[in-house]
Design a protein around this motif. Structure first.
Motif, short mmCIF file in Angstrom:
data_model
loop_
_atom_site.label_atom_id
_atom_site.label_comp_id
_atom_site.label_asym_id
_atom_site.label_seq_id
_atom_site.Cartn_x
_atom_site.Cartn_y
_atom_site.Cartn_z
N SER A 239 0.81 -1.25 -0.06
CA SER A 239 -0.08 0.09 0.00
C SER A 239 0.90 1.23 0.05
N ASN B 132 -1.99 -3.65 -8.30
CA ASN B 132 -2.10 -3.17 -7.10
C ASN B 132 -3.02 -1.95 -7.28
N HIS C 135 1.98 -3.35 -10.63
CA HIS C 135 1.43 -1.93 -10.56
C HIS C 135 -0.14 -2.06 -10.98
N CYS D 287 3.96 4.27 -4.92
CA CYS D 287 5.14 3.77 -5.64
C CYS D 287 5.83 4.69 -6.54
N ASN E 8 -1.69 1.06 -7.11
CA ASN E 8 -1.35 2.07 -5.99
C ASN E 8 -0.91 3.44 -7.16
#
Length: 142
Positions: free
Chosen positions: A58, A80, A77, A61, A82
């Protein structure tokens, strides 16, 4: 804010790490590319060295690794979702298109060069564009 820094031990990655204590951020992960075999993870500071191909992280990035490394781990990526900051150069049209498409679903900032000089040069070109008919044909190469 939690930060995951990919390309953490390159020139820009080290500069970012140097600035983090002055900002309300926590470095949760410092990653090196799987191809960085010359780097011994155990000797790095901070001692947070994981494979960038992990999932379930979390935070934001920040990827300042390389075009090759981003291509390898961009699917993670995308999974996720993020927020992602990409600050490396040399990306293929395919990856740039994937970044553009993914940005419709989660925040992505792509800056191929974080240099202030490049920013100023770009602004100077914009300002000179109306006068281009007075300038002979020139070619810029990287």
């Amino acid at each position: 804010m939690d930060i995951h820094l990919i390309g953490a031990y390159g020139k820009l990655g080290m500069a970012i790490q140097k600035q983090l204590p002055h900002h309300p951020c926590t470095l949760k992960g410092a990653y090196v590319s799987a191809s960085s075999s010359s780097i011994e993870c155990e000797t790095l500071h901070p001692p947070l060295c994981y494979s960038p191909f992990c999932s379930g992280i979390s935070g934001v990035c920040i990827d300042v690794s390389s075009a090759k490394a981003l291509k390898e781990h961009f699917p993670i990526h995308m999974k996720n979702k993020n927020p992602l900051v990409v600050g490396s150069t040399g990306h293929s049209k395919e990856i740039l298109e994937q970044l553009k498409q993914a940005s419709a679903h989660y925040p992505i900032l792509y800056a191929s060069n974080f240099s202030f000089g490049v920013f100023l040069f770009s602004k100077a070109l914009e300002a000179l564009a109306p006068y281009r008919h007075h300038i002979p044909d020139i070619e810029l190469t990287e």
